[in-house]
Design an enzyme around this catalytic site. Structure first.
Site, PDB file in Angstrom:
ATOM      1  N   ARG A  72      86.850 -55.181 -71.046  1.00  0.00           N
ATOM      2  CA  ARG A  72      86.618 -53.820 -71.527  1.00  0.00           C
ATOM      3  C   ARG A  72      87.404 -52.809 -70.690  1.00  0.00           C
ATOM      4  O   ARG A  72      88.036 -51.887 -71.223  1.00  0.00           O
ATOM      5  CB  ARG A  72      85.119 -53.511 -71.492  1.00  0.00           C
ATOM      6  CG  ARG A  72      84.311 -54.416 -72.411  1.00  0.00           C
ATOM      7  CD  ARG A  72      82.826 -54.439 -72.071  1.00  0.00           C
ATOM      8  NE  ARG A  72      82.187 -53.148 -72.293  1.00  0.00           N
ATOM      9  CZ  ARG A  72      80.923 -52.891 -72.004  1.00  0.00           C
ATOM     10  NH1 ARG A  72      80.159 -53.834 -71.461  1.00  0.00           N
ATOM     11  NH2 ARG A  72      80.415 -51.696 -72.244  1.00  0.00           N
TER      12      ARG A  72
ATOM     13  N   LEU B 250      77.773 -63.412 -69.758  1.00  0.00           N
ATOM     14  CA  LEU B 250      78.397 -62.509 -70.717  1.00  0.00           C
ATOM     15  C   LEU B 250      77.668 -61.174 -70.620  1.00  0.00           C
ATOM     16  O   LEU B 250      76.470 -61.131 -70.330  1.00  0.00           O
ATOM     17  CB  LEU B 250      78.265 -63.039 -72.151  1.00  0.00           C
ATOM     18  CG  LEU B 250      78.992 -64.333 -72.522  1.00  0.00           C
ATOM     19  CD1 LEU B 250      78.622 -64.757 -73.947  1.00  0.00           C
ATOM     20  CD2 LEU B 250      80.506 -64.169 -72.401  1.00  0.00           C
ATOM     21  N   ASP B 251      78.372 -60.071 -70.906  1.00  0.00           N
ATOM     22  CA  ASP B 251      77.709 -58.775 -70.961  1.00  0.00           C
ATOM     23  C   ASP B 251      76.635 -58.793 -72.045  1.00  0.00           C
ATOM     24  O   ASP B 251      76.740 -59.531 -73.026  1.00  0.00           O
ATOM     25  CB  ASP B 251      78.718 -57.668 -71.288  1.00  0.00           C
ATOM     26  CG  ASP B 251      79.722 -57.424 -70.170  1.00  0.00           C
ATOM     27  OD1 ASP B 251      79.489 -57.909 -69.051  1.00  0.00           O
ATOM     28  OD2 ASP B 251      80.739 -56.760 -70.440  1.00  0.00           O
ATOM     29  N   ARG B 252      75.640 -57.938 -71.889  1.00  0.00           N
ATOM     30  CA  ARG B 252      74.540 -57.875 -72.848  1.00  0.00           C
ATOM     31  C   ARG B 252      75.047 -57.705 -74.294  1.00  0.00           C
ATOM     32  O   ARG B 252      74.568 -58.369 -75.215  1.00  0.00           O
ATOM     33  CB  ARG B 252      73.619 -56.691 -72.508  1.00  0.00           C
ATOM     34  CG  ARG B 252      72.464 -56.509 -73.479  1.00  0.00           C
ATOM     35  CD  ARG B 252      71.859 -55.118 -73.346  1.00  0.00           C
ATOM     36  NE  ARG B 252      71.220 -54.920 -72.062  1.00  0.00           N
ATOM     37  CZ  ARG B 252      69.931 -55.136 -71.833  1.00  0.00           C
ATOM     38  NH1 ARG B 252      69.136 -55.542 -72.808  1.00  0.00           N
ATOM     39  NH2 ARG B 252      69.426 -54.925 -70.637  1.00  0.00           N
TER      40      ARG B 252
ATOM     41  N   THR C 253      78.045 -58.342 -75.528  1.00  0.00           N
ATOM     42  CA  THR C 253      79.084 -59.285 -75.935  1.00  0.00           C
ATOM     43  C   THR C 253      78.415 -60.520 -76.521  1.00  0.00           C
ATOM     44  O   THR C 253      77.503 -61.085 -75.925  1.00  0.00           O
ATOM     45  CB  THR C 253      79.955 -59.708 -74.730  1.00  0.00           C
ATOM     46  OG1 THR C 253      80.540 -58.544 -74.146  1.00  0.00           O
ATOM     47  CG2 THR C 253      81.062 -60.658 -75.169  1.00  0.00           C
TER      48      THR C 253
END
Length: 331
Positions: A248, A142-144, A146
């Site tokens: 995104r 996961l993105d930082r 998110t």
């Protein structure tokens, strides 16, 4: 020494990692020289072929792992990998755990993997469960910024099966997001190729022609759950591919960037966001459990998402359990 030759598979989250670093994550006690010797002898192979320690791996690749020497006992007084406090913090994130799988609720702001400026990350916290073969494996990312469900595999076999499910796109992932405006139509699918642009901290994914060099196909289903007049909408998102920043970039690409997004937002979304952080949450994952049956895990809203829901007047009970139950990929 581990007596058996193993075949392990590279997880989706490890796409692009160097071979020597891949080994160090699983067997931290191995030295670079040991990995180098195993490569030179042809004992380590990837998809049947020889490989050098500095070469990079791709998700789903099969790595032949020779017998690994056992770690030397820790010297008295030597510092453990993580503190008791960090270990307790890691365990506090657990949503679900059995003998093959761990699901954690990753908070926004915590990176999944480390870097030159990132010392606290999920991968480091996995030492809370032990080292070597005891250490859980990342199988996706996961993105930082998110928040939400992140799955880990316990042991090489569970990790292989979970990573395979993600690599073959068998995992059904549902994200919740708050975006500017109201998408029209209210639900649909985005088929928009993406390509990396920029460098390092300024790297973003931009829409691209599928035939363009470096472009990657990317598909996302979306469905509007609720609206805050014409200002904003709460949408559910299901990625059918796993590109960097895909959700995104896709929402920004159709003119409805996710609120609180400093990379993909526009002037209007930044103004509407105010003090809100990124409004993107990995709400639910459904896939085959590596031991049989189904695994379904949901993550409660993060503080950042709760702030967004409160600001726009959204309520969790407005959402269907699985809004995408009849949705299939376009391709």
């Amino acid at each position: 020494m581990s007596r058996e030759v193993q075949i392990l598979y590279v997880a989706e989250a490890e796409d692009g990692i160097r071979l020597d670093r891949w080994f160090k994550r699983r067997w931290p006690h191995l030295s670079h020289i040991q990995v180098q010797k195993m490569c030179r002898a042809g004992n380590i192979r990837v998809d049947g072929g020889r490989i050098k320690p500095e070469e990079r791996l791709t998700a789903g690749a099969a790595v032949r792992v020779p017998p690994i020497p056992e770690p030397v006992e820790r010297v008295p007084g030597e510092k453990p990998k993580i503190s008791d406090r960090d270990a307790a913090y890691a365990k506090s994130l657990v949503l679900y755990e059995d003998d093959m799988v761990i699901a954690i609720n990753k908070p926004a702001g915590l990176a999944v993997q480390g870097g030159t400026k990132t010392t606290k990350h999920v991968d480091r916290l996995l030492s809370a469960w032990g080292e070597g073969m005891e250490r859980p494996r990342l199988v996706h990312r996961l993105d930082r910024d998110t928040s939400g469900v992140l799955l880990l595999g316990k042991g090489p076999e569970a990790a292989k099966r979970l990573a395979g499910a993600f690599a073959r796109r068998h995992a059904k992932k549902t994200y919740w997001a708050i975006v500017i405006g109201n998408p029209k139509p209210a639900s649909g699918q985005i088929d928009m190729a993406l390509k990396k642009s920029g460098i390092k901290d300024f790297e973003i994914m931009r829409p691209a022609d599928p035939k363009e060099h470096g472009a990657e196909t990317a598909e996302t289903a979306y469905a509007t759950v609720s609206r805050a007049a014409h200002r904003a909408a709460w949408v559910a998102l299901r990625p059918f591919t796993g590109r960097t920043h895909q959700l995104r970039a896709h929402m920004a690409g159709i003119g409805h960037p996710i609120l609180g997004d400093p990379k993909y937002g526009n002037d209007q979304s930044k103004e509407l966001s105010g003090t809100l952080k990124l409004q993107l949450h990995a709400r639910r994952i459904e896939l085959d459990h590596p031991g049989g049956g189904k695994l379904i895990v949901e993550a409660p809203l993060s503080p950042e998402m709760k702030a967004g829901f409160a600001h726009f007047g959204f309520s969790e009970d407005e959402a269907d359990e699985d809004i995408f139950h009849n949705v299939k990929r376009i391709r």
